[in-house]
Design a protein around this motif. Structure first.
Motif, PDB file in Angstrom:
ATOM      1  N   MET A  78       0.464  -1.161   0.546  1.00  0.00           N
ATOM      2  CA  MET A  78      -0.014   0.232  -0.358  1.00  0.00           C
ATOM      3  C   MET A  78       1.190   0.940   0.206  1.00  0.00           C
ATOM      4  SD  MET A  78      -2.610   1.118   2.567  1.00  0.00           S
ATOM      5  CE  MET A  78      -4.346  -0.556   2.707  1.00  0.00           C
ATOM      6  N   ASP A  79       0.410   2.166  -0.400  1.00  0.00           N
ATOM      7  CA  ASP A  79       1.581   3.100  -0.921  1.00  0.00           C
ATOM      8  C   ASP A  79       0.602   4.241   0.322  1.00  0.00           C
ATOM      9  OD1 ASP A  79      -1.123   4.839  -1.441  1.00  0.00           O
ATOM     10  OD2 ASP A  79      -0.388   4.782  -3.619  1.00  0.00           O
ATOM     11  N   ARG A  80       2.213   5.493   0.244  1.00  0.00           N
ATOM     12  CA  ARG A  80       1.903   6.246   1.730  1.00  0.00           C
ATOM     13  C   ARG A  80       0.239   6.582   1.394  1.00  0.00           C
ATOM     14  NH1 ARG A  80       6.073   6.742   5.444  1.00  0.00           N
ATOM     15  NH2 ARG A  80       4.759   9.106   5.897  1.00  0.00           N
ATOM     16  N   GLU A  81      -0.012   7.210   0.521  1.00  0.00           N
ATOM     17  CA  GLU A  81      -0.772   8.423   0.259  1.00  0.00           C
ATOM     18  C   GLU A  81      -2.629   6.711   0.695  1.00  0.00           C
ATOM     19  OE1 GLU A  81      -3.247  11.277   0.135  1.00  0.00           O
ATOM     20  OE2 GLU A  81      -1.568  11.275  -0.504  1.00  0.00           O
ATOM     21  N   ALA A  82      -2.675   5.939   0.713  1.00  0.00           N
ATOM     22  CA  ALA A  82      -3.516   5.539   0.359  1.00  0.00           C
ATOM     23  C   ALA A  82      -3.461   4.333   2.426  1.00  0.00           C
ATOM     24  CB  ALA A  82      -3.378   3.911   0.014  1.00  0.00           C
ATOM     25  N   LYS A  83      -2.284   4.395   2.670  1.00  0.00           N
ATOM     26  CA  LYS A  83      -2.384   4.489   4.547  1.00  0.00           C
ATOM     27  C   LYS A  83      -3.073   5.543   5.159  1.00  0.00           C
ATOM     28  CE  LYS A  83       1.569   1.359   4.402  1.00  0.00           C
ATOM     29  NZ  LYS A  83       3.516   1.064   4.842  1.00  0.00           N
ATOM     30  N   LEU A  84      -2.485   7.094   4.510  1.00  0.00           N
ATOM     31  CA  LEU A  84      -2.727   7.635   5.265  1.00  0.00           C
ATOM     32  C   LEU A  84      -4.432   7.843   4.847  1.00  0.00           C
ATOM     33  CD1 LEU A  84      -3.235  10.385   6.044  1.00  0.00           C
ATOM     34  CD2 LEU A  84      -2.593  11.553   4.301  1.00  0.00           C
ATOM     35  N   LYS A  85      -4.735   7.555   3.989  1.00  0.00           N
ATOM     36  CA  LYS A  85      -6.056   7.762   4.529  1.00  0.00           C
ATOM     37  C   LYS A  85      -7.309   7.028   4.680  1.00  0.00           C
ATOM     38  CE  LYS A  85      -6.565   9.070  -0.585  1.00  0.00           C
ATOM     39  NZ  LYS A  85      -7.646   9.482  -2.631  1.00  0.00           N
ATOM     40  N   ALA A  86      -6.924   5.459   4.877  1.00  0.00           N
ATOM     41  CA  ALA A  86      -6.545   4.549   5.814  1.00  0.00           C
ATOM     42  C   ALA A  86      -6.635   4.852   7.471  1.00  0.00           C
ATOM     43  CB  ALA A  86      -5.521   2.996   5.531  1.00  0.00           C
TER      44      ALA A  86
ATOM     45  N   ASP B  76      -3.416  13.229  10.132  1.00  0.00           N
ATOM     46  CA  ASP B  76      -3.437  14.249   9.020  1.00  0.00           C
ATOM     47  C   ASP B  76      -2.496  15.759   9.281  1.00  0.00           C
ATOM     48  OD1 ASP B  76      -4.326  15.127   7.072  1.00  0.00           O
ATOM     49  OD2 ASP B  76      -5.445  16.742   7.769  1.00  0.00           O
ATOM     50  N   ALA B  77      -2.073  16.304  10.243  1.00  0.00           N
ATOM     51  CA  ALA B  77      -0.876  16.957  10.954  1.00  0.00           C
ATOM     52  C   ALA B  77       0.639  16.012  10.006  1.00  0.00           C
ATOM     53  CB  ALA B  77      -1.200  17.814  11.905  1.00  0.00           C
ATOM     54  N   GLU B  78       0.494  14.824  11.127  1.00  0.00           N
ATOM     55  CA  GLU B  78       2.076  14.025  11.667  1.00  0.00           C
ATOM     56  C   GLU B  78       2.419  13.531  10.251  1.00  0.00           C
ATOM     57  OE1 GLU B  78       3.884  15.493  14.160  1.00  0.00           O
ATOM     58  OE2 GLU B  78       2.602  16.050  13.918  1.00  0.00           O
ATOM     59  N   PHE B  79       1.780  12.407   9.573  1.00  0.00           N
ATOM     60  CA  PHE B  79       1.590  11.409   9.398  1.00  0.00           C
ATOM     61  C   PHE B  79       2.861  11.316   8.138  1.00  0.00           C
ATOM     62  CE2 PHE B  79       1.647   9.055   4.908  1.00  0.00           C
ATOM     63  CZ  PHE B  79       1.152   8.253   5.777  1.00  0.00           C
ATOM     64  N   GLN B  80       2.991  12.662   7.649  1.00  0.00           N
ATOM     65  CA  GLN B  80       4.213  12.852   6.802  1.00  0.00           C
ATOM     66  C   GLN B  80       5.718  13.089   6.507  1.00  0.00           C
ATOM     67  OE1 GLN B  80       3.276  12.579   3.254  1.00  0.00           O
ATOM     68  NE2 GLN B  80       1.907  12.578   4.246  1.00  0.00           N
ATOM     69  N   ASN B  81       5.750  13.146   8.011  1.00  0.00           N
ATOM     70  CA  ASN B  81       6.713  12.883   9.040  1.00  0.00           C
ATOM     71  C   ASN B  81       6.930  11.395   9.753  1.00  0.00           C
ATOM     72  OD1 ASN B  81       7.387  15.652   8.438  1.00  0.00           O
ATOM     73  ND2 ASN B  81       6.210  15.998   9.882  1.00  0.00           N
ATOM     74  N   MET B  82       6.492  10.555   9.658  1.00  0.00           N
ATOM     75  CA  MET B  82       6.158   9.231  10.303  1.00  0.00           C
ATOM     76  C   MET B  82       6.759   8.585   9.443  1.00  0.00           C
ATOM     77  SD  MET B  82       2.082   8.839  12.109  1.00  0.00           S
ATOM     78  CE  MET B  82       2.660   8.334  12.499  1.00  0.00           C
ATOM     79  N   SER B  83       7.936   7.621  10.108  1.00  0.00           N
ATOM     80  CA  SER B  83       8.406   6.465   9.785  1.00  0.00           C
ATOM     81  C   SER B  83       7.620   5.041   9.423  1.00  0.00           C
ATOM     82  CB  SER B  83       9.580   5.714  10.196  1.00  0.00           C
ATOM     83  OG  SER B  83       9.361   5.628  12.051  1.00  0.00           O
ATOM     84  N   GLU B  84       7.561   4.048   8.922  1.00  0.00           N
ATOM     85  CA  GLU B  84       6.727   3.085   8.571  1.00  0.00           C
ATOM     86  C   GLU B  84       6.691   2.633  10.280  1.00  0.00           C
ATOM     87  OE1 GLU B  84       5.519   2.139   5.669  1.00  0.00           O
ATOM     88  OE2 GLU B  84       5.853   3.547   5.174  1.00  0.00           O
ATOM     89  N   ALA B  85       7.899   2.416  10.553  1.00  0.00           N
ATOM     90  CA  ALA B  85       7.981   1.781  11.970  1.00  0.00           C
ATOM     91  C   ALA B  85       6.980   2.758  12.835  1.00  0.00           C
ATOM     92  CB  ALA B  85       8.820   2.016  12.758  1.00  0.00           C
ATOM     93  N   ASN B  86       6.245   3.610  12.630  1.00  0.00           N
ATOM     94  CA  ASN B  86       5.601   5.058  13.822  1.00  0.00           C
ATOM     95  C   ASN B  86       4.349   4.709  12.914  1.00  0.00           C
ATOM     96  OD1 ASN B  86       7.697   7.473  13.728  1.00  0.00           O
ATOM     97  ND2 ASN B  86       7.681   6.202  15.228  1.00  0.00           N
ATOM     98  N   ILE B  87       4.529   4.847  11.798  1.00  0.00           N
ATOM     99  CA  ILE B  87       3.259   4.611  10.944  1.00  0.00           C
ATOM    100  C   ILE B  87       2.700   3.025  11.534  1.00  0.00           C
ATOM    101  CG2 ILE B  87       1.538   3.957   9.234  1.00  0.00           C
ATOM    102  CD1 ILE B  87       3.967   5.860   7.643  1.00  0.00           C
TER     103      ILE B  87
END
Length: 85
Positions: A1-9, A30-41
């Motif tokens: 899943m790409d990052r945009e799809a992860k954000l939406k999910a 919404d505000a923090e997602f772009q700065n999050m690592s895969e582990a943080n997600i």
């Protein structure tokens, strides 16, 4: 899943059964997602599997989360405190 799809999910998963949690978790991701690592997600995804009453009690400071979620809870609380000041 790409990052945009992860954000939406995650935005969808952040919509909870409690409005109080919706207004905390949705702006946070919404505000923090772009700065999050895969582990943080992944950790945030795991956080969202917790019961709403537990999340609410942790975020309101009524209870202390277990050590696994303490840092994330504190980060979310700091984010919200900055936004309301």
């Amino acid at each position: 899943m790409d990052r945009e799809a992860k954000l939406k999910a995650l935005l969808w998963a952040s919509r909870r059964g409690m409005l109080e949690l919706d207004v905390i978790l949705t702006p946070y991701i919404d505000a923090e997602f772009q700065n999050m690592s895969e582990a943080n997600i992944k950790h945030f995804e795991d956080y969202l599997t917790q019961d709403d009453p537990d999340l609410y009690a942790w975020l309101m400071g009524f209870e202390t989360p277990n050590s696994e979620y303490l840092e994330l809870t504190n980060h979310i609380k700091a984010f919200i405190n900055k936004r309301i000041k």
